[in-house]
Scaffold this motif. Sequence first.
Motif, PDB file in Angstrom:
ATOM      1  N   ASP A 162     -13.750  -1.644   1.854  1.00 53.93           N
ATOM      2  CA  ASP A 162     -12.502  -1.016   2.310  1.00 53.93           C
ATOM      3  C   ASP A 162     -12.453   0.208   2.394  1.00 53.93           C
ATOM      4  O   ASP A 162     -13.659   1.274   2.353  1.00 53.93           O
ATOM      5  N   PHE A 163     -12.044   0.950   3.387  1.00 53.30           N
ATOM      6  CA  PHE A 163     -13.028   2.207   4.003  1.00 53.30           C
ATOM      7  C   PHE A 163     -11.368   2.533   4.744  1.00 53.30           C
ATOM      8  O   PHE A 163     -11.336   4.105   4.657  1.00 53.30           O
ATOM      9  N   GLU A 164     -10.311   2.361   3.952  1.00 52.92           N
ATOM     10  CA  GLU A 164      -8.862   3.559   4.582  1.00 52.92           C
ATOM     11  C   GLU A 164      -9.060   4.488   2.959  1.00 52.92           C
ATOM     12  O   GLU A 164      -8.297   3.521   2.153  1.00 52.92           O
ATOM     13  N   LEU A 165      -9.291   5.328   2.273  1.00 51.59           N
ATOM     14  CA  LEU A 165      -9.330   5.736   1.768  1.00 51.59           C
ATOM     15  C   LEU A 165      -8.466   7.128   1.884  1.00 51.59           C
ATOM     16  O   LEU A 165      -7.996   7.752   0.846  1.00 51.59           O
ATOM     17  N   ALA A 166      -7.038   6.839   2.884  1.00 53.34           N
ATOM     18  CA  ALA A 166      -6.273   8.344   2.940  1.00 53.34           C
ATOM     19  C   ALA A 166      -5.491   8.459   1.749  1.00 53.34           C
ATOM     20  O   ALA A 166      -4.552   7.499   1.625  1.00 53.34           O
ATOM     21  N   SER A 167      -5.034   9.852   1.865  1.00 52.82           N
ATOM     22  CA  SER A 167      -4.112   9.658   0.401  1.00 52.82           C
ATOM     23  C   SER A 167      -3.220  11.194   0.906  1.00 52.82           C
ATOM     24  O   SER A 167      -3.227  11.858   1.375  1.00 52.82           O
ATOM     25  N   TYR A 168      -1.693  11.199   0.389  1.00 54.31           N
ATOM     26  CA  TYR A 168      -0.929  12.067   0.721  1.00 54.31           C
ATOM     27  C   TYR A 168      -1.063  13.185   0.390  1.00 54.31           C
ATOM     28  O   TYR A 168      -0.735  14.222   0.017  1.00 54.31           O
ATOM     29  N   THR A 169      -1.901  13.163  -1.094  1.00 54.10           N
ATOM     30  CA  THR A 169      -2.332  14.006  -1.991  1.00 54.10           C
ATOM     31  C   THR A 169      -3.397  14.083  -2.348  1.00 54.10           C
ATOM     32  O   THR A 169      -4.193  13.015  -2.471  1.00 54.10           O
ATOM     33  N   ARG A 170      -3.863  15.849  -3.262  1.00 51.04           N
ATOM     34  CA  ARG A 170      -5.152  15.203  -3.953  1.00 51.04           C
ATOM     35  C   ARG A 170      -5.310  14.865  -4.857  1.00 51.04           C
ATOM     36  O   ARG A 170      -6.234  14.003  -5.240  1.00 51.04           O
ATOM     37  N   GLU A 171      -4.251  14.872  -5.071  1.00 46.56           N
ATOM     38  CA  GLU A 171      -4.639  13.838  -7.021  1.00 46.56           C
ATOM     39  C   GLU A 171      -4.499  12.283  -6.545  1.00 46.56           C
ATOM     40  O   GLU A 171      -4.761  11.166  -7.193  1.00 46.56           O
ATOM     41  N   GLY A 172      -4.244  12.041  -5.791  1.00 50.72           N
ATOM     42  CA  GLY A 172      -3.484  10.179  -4.807  1.00 50.72           C
ATOM     43  C   GLY A 172      -5.398  10.020  -4.704  1.00 50.72           C
ATOM     44  O   GLY A 172      -5.330   8.953  -5.193  1.00 50.72           O
ATOM     45  N   ALA A 173      -6.180  11.226  -4.510  1.00 49.95           N
ATOM     46  CA  ALA A 173      -7.443  10.400  -4.199  1.00 49.95           C
ATOM     47  C   ALA A 173      -8.770  10.173  -5.643  1.00 49.95           C
ATOM     48  O   ALA A 173      -9.522  10.139  -5.262  1.00 49.95           O
ATOM     49  N   ILE A 174      -7.671  10.899  -7.017  1.00 57.41           N
ATOM     50  CA  ILE A 174      -8.432  11.156  -7.857  1.00 57.41           C
ATOM     51  C   ILE A 174      -7.820   9.129  -8.270  1.00 57.41           C
ATOM     52  O   ILE A 174      -7.053   9.669  -9.169  1.00 57.41           O
ATOM     53  N   TRP A 175      -8.877   8.378  -8.587  1.00 54.05           N
ATOM     54  CA  TRP A 175      -8.810   7.084  -8.932  1.00 54.05           C
ATOM     55  C   TRP A 175      -8.859   6.934 -10.737  1.00 54.05           C
ATOM     56  O   TRP A 175      -9.685   7.272 -10.865  1.00 54.05           O
ATOM     57  N   ASP A 176      -7.016   6.212 -11.474  1.00 54.59           N
ATOM     58  CA  ASP A 176      -7.719   5.805 -12.335  1.00 54.59           C
ATOM     59  C   ASP A 176      -8.067   3.940 -12.470  1.00 54.59           C
ATOM     60  O   ASP A 176      -8.368   3.274 -11.247  1.00 54.59           O
ATOM     61  N   ARG A 177      -8.677   3.397 -13.603  1.00 56.60           N
ATOM     62  CA  ARG A 177      -9.102   2.560 -14.237  1.00 56.60           C
ATOM     63  C   ARG A 177      -7.905   1.268 -13.722  1.00 56.60           C
ATOM     64  O   ARG A 177      -8.889   0.532 -12.542  1.00 56.60           O
TER      65      ARG A 177
END
Lengths: 151, 371
Positions: free
Chosen positions: A122-137
């Motif tokens: 997977d290479f589509e990692l765009a996120s609307y927020t900075r927090e959205g880029a921090i992935w949880d379990r």
Amino acid sequence: MKELLKAVFLVDLIKGLAVTFRNQKPSLIYTEQYPKERPLVAERYRGAPRLNVHPDTDETLCIACNLCALACPEQLIVVGAERNKETRRKELTTFTYDVSRCMFCGLCEDACPVDALELTQDFELASYTREGAIWDRQMLEEGPLPTEYKH
Amino acid sequence: MATSTTFLDTNELVLNMGPQHPSTHGVLRVILKLDGEKVMGADCVIGYLHRGVEKIAENRTYQQFAPYVDRMDYVAAVSNGLGYCLAVETLGGIEVPERAQCVRVILTELNRIASHLLWLGTHALDIGAMTPVFYCFREREEVLKIFEKYCGARLTTHAFRIGGLQYETYDTFEKDCHAFCDWFEKKVDEYEELLTTNRIWVGRTKGVGILDAEACKTYGVTGPVLRAAGVEWDLRKAQPYCGYEKYDFDIPTCANGDTYDRYIVRMQEFRQSVRIIRQAVDSLPEGPIKGRVSKVFKPPIGEAYESIEAPKGELGYYVVSDGSTQPYRLRVRPPSFVNLQALDEMCRGCLVADVVAIIGTIDIVLGEVDR
């Protein structure tokens, strides 16, 4: 006379277009119609991280050994674990992976002794927020949802 | 600087070129002193891309620092990785298996081709030839595809690890390399057909930015720039590493040391790289790909310097160890940084338009100049 005929019948133009059309073979075209057609990345591509679960039982493969967190040059992995009092084993509780700081070097997946953490295609990692880029379990186990585009 | 007292005095004009100039290949600022169109001197202002890579190294373990070196000369990331790994391996006394060395040679030579292709495309574009950049990027794509299949990344590859390789070659690796070599040799002919005898190209490059052998040695210039001045110096021959002594190849040189000669040298290097790749792929031995390196790698107290022939010149890594898991000090000798020094000497007496050609011909990557 010959020159005139050449000019009238556009010989040079046809010659030039022949070169153009020779290079129109689909195999020679490099442009991808991106959201409509996705590039096929290599099998070893280092993209979005994923925390693998057992295919049958849905239990996580992660043994909470913390080796990935130690291997990471950016120290962006945080592994939370709790000791199960009955089995006396460490069990994974939380797992955070900051994709915004990740440089996809692959050291974490090399360090993983049970192949639980993996960098996927997977290479589509765009996120609307900075927090959205921090992935949880949960995000890491389910993987990013495929993006749908409406035309 | 101009010492004129009245603004009507027009003997010297100071002109800023860059940092946002498409032909400075990144964020290089050149302060040009001009007399009309003639360049009287050039000062480089660098540091716009400074990230403190050498300092970062002091806070990372040896293995953890390996991905960072890819980000210095990002056009030749594989070469950077090789230089770093060699230095650390010398420091820790690690034996690298034969197969790993052979794969390393193949990948670095492929990377040399990719780096030179990018240089050729952008250099020609700077001078005004639009076509080569498309051709070069098409061929470069094939190299990047091999990289992606091999290690999963195209640019910042992180292909080599300390002690050898992380990844075994993929199934069709040999076939892909051979296919690329066969296909690419014809493409080099195509470029030569486009440029070598092209009158505009020759007019723009011949006699421009001359740097003779003596000046090259004074400035410490290495790589194709030095070889174009007639000095037969290539670290792959002079102090072979990674088993380069096993391969049969020539060092292309020219005599005049101008922009045209540097172009000729790099075109010859394409062919030599193809030769090396063919030999290496044919002689790819079986065996392990990684030497014995403990997970917590602590080299003995000491220091090591290893240099390799990167596409741009001598790339050296100097590592000092204090016996811990992290380097005490790491110093990089980047070829672009050293070669850029000669810009002033090469520019003097040229025209402004030639400065663009000269910056292109040194083949700098600002990520490496500023580190």
